[in-house]
Scaffold this motif. Sequence first.
Motif, PDB file in Angstrom:
ATOM      1  N   PRO A   2       0.688  -1.508   0.031  1.00  0.00           N
ATOM      2  CA  PRO A   2      -0.066  -0.169  -0.073  1.00  0.00           C
ATOM      3  C   PRO A   2       0.858   1.317   0.047  1.00  0.00           C
ATOM      4  CG  PRO A   2      -0.551  -1.494   1.585  1.00  0.00           C
ATOM      5  CD  PRO A   2       0.555  -2.035   1.092  1.00  0.00           C
ATOM      6  N   TYR A 157      -5.014  -0.073  -2.533  1.00  0.00           N
ATOM      7  CA  TYR A 157      -4.255  -0.930  -1.482  1.00  0.00           C
ATOM      8  C   TYR A 157      -3.648  -2.135  -2.336  1.00  0.00           C
ATOM      9  CZ  TYR A 157      -4.363  -4.627   1.910  1.00  0.00           C
ATOM     10  OH  TYR A 157      -3.792  -5.543   2.730  1.00  0.00           O
ATOM     11  N   GLU A 171      -9.507  -0.468  -3.005  1.00  0.00           N
ATOM     12  CA  GLU A 171      -8.666   0.808  -2.014  1.00  0.00           C
ATOM     13  C   GLU A 171      -9.077   0.474  -0.383  1.00  0.00           C
ATOM     14  OE1 GLU A 171      -9.709   4.305  -4.501  1.00  0.00           O
ATOM     15  OE2 GLU A 171     -11.321   2.928  -4.881  1.00  0.00           O
ATOM     16  N   ARG A 172      -8.525   1.126   0.298  1.00  0.00           N
ATOM     17  CA  ARG A 172      -8.590   1.200   1.631  1.00  0.00           C
ATOM     18  C   ARG A 172      -8.786   2.565   2.136  1.00  0.00           C
ATOM     19  NH1 ARG A 172      -4.140  -1.813   4.889  1.00  0.00           N
ATOM     20  NH2 ARG A 172      -5.760  -1.520   6.416  1.00  0.00           N
ATOM     21  N   GLN A 179      -8.842   2.897   7.972  1.00  0.00           N
ATOM     22  CA  GLN A 179      -8.000   2.170   7.199  1.00  0.00           C
ATOM     23  C   GLN A 179      -8.833   0.438   7.284  1.00  0.00           C
ATOM     24  OE1 GLN A 179      -3.816   2.251   8.178  1.00  0.00           O
ATOM     25  NE2 GLN A 179      -3.858   4.098   7.383  1.00  0.00           N
ATOM     26  N   PHE A 182     -12.800  -0.679   3.002  1.00  0.00           N
ATOM     27  CA  PHE A 182     -12.192  -1.081   1.834  1.00  0.00           C
ATOM     28  C   PHE A 182     -13.569  -0.877   0.722  1.00  0.00           C
ATOM     29  CE2 PHE A 182      -9.785  -3.595   4.496  1.00  0.00           C
ATOM     30  CZ  PHE A 182      -8.320  -3.590   3.997  1.00  0.00           C
ATOM     31  N   SER A 202     -10.254 -10.053   6.370  1.00  0.00           N
ATOM     32  CA  SER A 202      -9.366  -9.044   6.173  1.00  0.00           C
ATOM     33  C   SER A 202      -8.408  -9.483   7.421  1.00  0.00           C
ATOM     34  CB  SER A 202      -9.746  -7.668   6.373  1.00  0.00           C
ATOM     35  OG  SER A 202      -8.619  -6.851   6.105  1.00  0.00           O
TER      36      SER A 202
END
Length: 268
Positions: A2, A157, A171-172, A179, A182, A202
């Motif tokens: 990332p 990400y 993406e995060r 964070q 997502f 996750s």
Amino acid sequence: MPARHIFAAAVVLLSSNASWAIEPPWGKAQNLGEKRLLEKTTLCTDGKGHYFALSPNKDGPDHLFYGDGRTFVQVPVEKYMSNTFLEPRFVDANSNPNFRGADMRVYSKVIVEKEKGDCAVRCGERTIPFTFVESEKAGELLLAAAFEANPQKFVPYALLRDSKGIYYLVERGFHPEDQKRFRVSIGPKGNLKLQEMVNLVSDSEGQIFSTKKGDLRLVVDQQKPSMWIQNKKRLELRVVPVSDNLPLIYNELGPYTGVRLGTPCDDQ
């Protein structure tokens, strides 16, 4: 990996308009220390309604803010590189591709050299001249302005693609408190579409995203091949390193087209 972002410490408050307000380092300049910090803060403008402010920080890189003179946003700066910020929309092909592990080709910076009278913003290979705002006027403007956290909501990400050129972008959340959030976009270059998928798993081994019905799933795996699963059909995906492809992600794929990153290059 990332993209990395380094935040200078700041007091964060939730404002009534649902944006994140922050208190600048000099506060309201009510005591001697705050007044001196405000006096040491540099304010520059391009004369077209764009400003950046650079304020000393004894615990790390200087605080950097960018705005229109009425509202400023905090610019994330890199810890080991003075006045420097990630700006993948602008590339400097002549910069070091591996400085302490960072690809400097996708970084830009503000330039402040009071002895030389130089004040500028470098976006990729282009340098835009700014001018210093006189100290007293700068103090008045900064005390009257509103300050907010950086406007970015998500950052790349993971990036994957299939053999037909379809990209899968994960993406995060950009801010530390987001964070664990997502989102997934899928499609050909220039036309990726946001998908209605939930994050099921996750952990250190990867992520699993799925539609509510479970008929579509995206498996991002750290060890085994990543997969796009449609009912019982499995499609193996190739990992595309995010750090090596930031200009592609920000300039060509589509999700970041027209999005402000809250940097002094937003209006250049």
